[in-house]
Design a protein around this motif. Sequence first.
Motif, PDB file in Angstrom:
ATOM      1  N   ALA A  78       0.831  -1.212   0.000  1.00 42.43           N
ATOM      2  CA  ALA A  78       0.000   0.000   0.000  1.00 42.43           C
ATOM      3  C   ALA A  78       0.862   1.257   0.000  1.00 42.43           C
ATOM      4  CB  ALA A  78      -0.925  -0.014   1.218  1.00 42.43           C
ATOM      5  N   LEU A  79       1.857   1.308   0.856  1.00 41.93           N
ATOM      6  CA  LEU A  79       2.702   2.499   0.957  1.00 41.93           C
ATOM      7  C   LEU A  79       3.531   2.728  -0.299  1.00 41.93           C
ATOM      8  CD1 LEU A  79       4.019   2.228   4.635  1.00 41.93           C
ATOM      9  CD2 LEU A  79       2.323   3.848   3.752  1.00 41.93           C
ATOM     10  N   ASN A  80       3.982   1.647  -0.919  1.00 39.72           N
ATOM     11  CA  ASN A  80       4.864   1.769  -2.086  1.00 39.72           C
ATOM     12  C   ASN A  80       4.103   1.982  -3.393  1.00 39.72           C
ATOM     13  OD1 ASN A  80       7.144   1.478  -0.520  1.00 39.72           O
ATOM     14  ND2 ASN A  80       7.436  -0.692  -0.977  1.00 39.72           N
ATOM     15  N   SER A  81       2.781   1.975  -3.334  1.00 40.05           N
ATOM     16  CA  SER A  81       1.979   2.173  -4.542  1.00 40.05           C
ATOM     17  C   SER A  81       2.044   3.627  -4.993  1.00 40.05           C
ATOM     18  CB  SER A  81       0.528   1.767  -4.282  1.00 40.05           C
ATOM     19  OG  SER A  81      -0.115   2.712  -3.434  1.00 40.05           O
ATOM     20  N   ASP A  82       1.508   3.892  -6.183  1.00 35.72           N
ATOM     21  CA  ASP A  82       1.538   5.270  -6.707  1.00 35.72           C
ATOM     22  C   ASP A  82       0.460   6.162  -6.095  1.00 35.72           C
ATOM     23  OD1 ASP A  82      -0.827   4.466  -7.937  1.00 35.72           O
ATOM     24  OD2 ASP A  82      -0.018   4.512  -9.974  1.00 35.72           O
ATOM     25  N   GLN A  83      -0.340   5.628  -5.177  1.00 35.82           N
ATOM     26  CA  GLN A  83      -1.353   6.376  -4.425  1.00 35.82           C
ATOM     27  C   GLN A  83      -2.528   6.850  -5.297  1.00 35.82           C
ATOM     28  OE1 GLN A  83      -0.669   6.589  -0.828  1.00 35.82           O
ATOM     29  NE2 GLN A  83       0.754   5.092  -1.693  1.00 35.82           N
ATOM     30  N   HIS A  84      -2.695   6.269  -6.487  1.00 33.33           N
ATOM     31  CA  HIS A  84      -3.815   6.710  -7.322  1.00 33.33           C
ATOM     32  C   HIS A  84      -5.152   6.318  -6.704  1.00 33.33           C
ATOM     33  CE1 HIS A  84      -3.881   2.517  -8.869  1.00 33.33           C
ATOM     34  NE2 HIS A  84      -5.120   2.785  -9.221  1.00 33.33           N
ATOM     35  N   THR A  85      -5.188   5.190  -5.992  1.00 30.91           N
ATOM     36  CA  THR A  85      -6.450   4.798  -5.354  1.00 30.91           C
ATOM     37  C   THR A  85      -6.812   5.751  -4.213  1.00 30.91           C
ATOM     38  OG1 THR A  85      -5.297   3.240  -3.873  1.00 30.91           O
ATOM     39  CG2 THR A  85      -6.165   2.362  -5.950  1.00 30.91           C
ATOM     40  N   VAL A  86      -5.791   6.292  -3.568  1.00 30.60           N
ATOM     41  CA  VAL A  86      -6.037   7.275  -2.507  1.00 30.60           C
ATOM     42  C   VAL A  86      -6.601   8.558  -3.117  1.00 30.60           C
ATOM     43  CG1 VAL A  86      -5.007   8.616  -0.640  1.00 30.60           C
ATOM     44  CG2 VAL A  86      -4.205   6.282  -1.089  1.00 30.60           C
ATOM     45  N   ARG A  87      -6.012   8.991  -4.199  1.00 31.66           N
ATOM     46  CA  ARG A  87      -6.511  10.205  -4.858  1.00 31.66           C
ATOM     47  C   ARG A  87      -7.948  10.032  -5.332  1.00 31.66           C
ATOM     48  NH1 ARG A  87      -1.111  10.024  -6.679  1.00 31.66           N
ATOM     49  NH2 ARG A  87      -1.689   9.004  -8.644  1.00 31.66           N
ATOM     50  N   ASP A  88      -8.246   8.850  -5.864  1.00 31.51           N
ATOM     51  CA  ASP A  88      -9.624   8.574  -6.303  1.00 31.51           C
ATOM     52  C   ASP A  88     -10.585   8.591  -5.115  1.00 31.51           C
ATOM     53  OD1 ASP A  88      -8.690   8.275  -8.874  1.00 31.51           O
ATOM     54  OD2 ASP A  88      -8.746   6.079  -8.864  1.00 31.51           O
ATOM     55  N   LEU A  89     -10.137   8.061  -3.990  1.00 29.80           N
ATOM     56  CA  LEU A  89     -10.984   8.025  -2.796  1.00 29.80           C
ATOM     57  C   LEU A  89     -11.241   9.431  -2.274  1.00 29.80           C
ATOM     58  CD1 LEU A  89     -12.361   6.126  -0.731  1.00 29.80           C
ATOM     59  CD2 LEU A  89     -10.249   6.223   0.614  1.00 29.80           C
ATOM     60  N   VAL A  90     -10.215  10.271  -2.243  1.00 26.65           N
ATOM     61  CA  VAL A  90     -10.382  11.650  -1.791  1.00 26.65           C
ATOM     62  C   VAL A  90     -11.372  12.382  -2.697  1.00 26.65           C
ATOM     63  CG1 VAL A  90      -9.222  13.860  -1.451  1.00 26.65           C
ATOM     64  CG2 VAL A  90      -8.111  11.747  -0.706  1.00 26.65           C
ATOM     65  N   ALA A  91     -11.276  12.146  -4.013  1.00 26.98           N
ATOM     66  CA  ALA A  91     -12.210  12.775  -4.950  1.00 26.98           C
ATOM     67  C   ALA A  91     -13.642  12.329  -4.673  1.00 26.98           C
ATOM     68  CB  ALA A  91     -11.815  12.435  -6.388  1.00 26.98           C
TER      69      ALA A  91
END
Length: 389
Positions: A284-297
Amino acid sequence: MKFEESKVLQNLPKQFFATLVKNVNAKIATGADVINLGQGNPDQPTPDFIVKSMQEETAKPANHKYSQFRGDPALKKAAADFYQREYGVSLDPEKEIAILGGSKIGLVELPFAILNPGDTMLLPDPGYPDYMSGVSLAQVNLELMRLKEANNFLPDYTELDQNVVDKAKLMYLNYPNNPTGAVATPEFFQRTVNFAKKNKIGVVHDFAYGPIGFDGKKPVSFLQTPGAKDVGIETYTFSKPFNMAGWRIGFAAGNADMIEAINLIQDHLFVSVFPAIQKAAITALNSDQHTVRDLVALYEKRRNQFFKAARSIGWEPYHSGGSFYAWMPVPKGYTSESFAALLLDKAAVAVAPGNGFGEGGEGYVRVGLLIDEPRFTEACQRIAKLNLF
């Protein structure tokens, strides 16, 4: 024989969230279609790539053994690398990071790891109710820092009684904030560091909603502040950014002495976290964080939809800048509890009464942005029929 609970357990605060769930379930049992805006449990699934990593790691016999007491060094390195990439903060993986079985564990255990019975700590009011559990278990004294809407729900240190400040040894902060959705500024965190250094007070920043910021603004990490590691730590959880609430994994980062205290007490309480979960956390930490950005949106879209629906019935929100909560004023003639009870009884809409987060929460209710957008409109339409606004 009958065994009674210890006095320490008898003095624990009432579990606010358990009572909230009980009331909602009782209403559902009547057959009502309850729109639950009171929960704080992420409703989206854990991203597939994290689940796949967990499945693969669970199948490996090496992960079926005891964990290393102080956590997988690879996870601590991943956490340090994450903070460097996301916040420009340098951390020593072994000395400045502690692995937690969920950040709640660190927040509850820290008072009795670094304070003595009778010491004083400062907590925000309103604030996350489980902070009180650590106060009770550690048998320490509590003083509250009132958070006011006029100050964007940031504590004003100049308002604190100097006698209280002189006694205080530890303080908790939480931004983006639960329950208000308020966000901190770099200037506020700098004032906090200066205040803590001057008065020799340790700081614990609960960064549970770390990435969830709106209106194009990324929330600030306390550790980005010059001198922050001299006075405190920050706790980070996987529950909110990665929808891993049930996985129970997080970490604390910052001041080496406080990290060592956490590690030491956990040496006696736990044998760290299931290795496969730690491996998935690395993924999770090493990912590109695109799923986090999608979740924030998604959360921002929900916030905007709820605000639109609430304003359409004359219910004006506090403009939250982060987290997945809306902080809503109670209409005249009602308390937080009586208003929440009315909504559940007459509209089958569940909200969390603000006084459950402390006396400073009286006059508000907390709304969770954790349902599909059309249900926000429906909830407000139901509330409108009560002619409260």
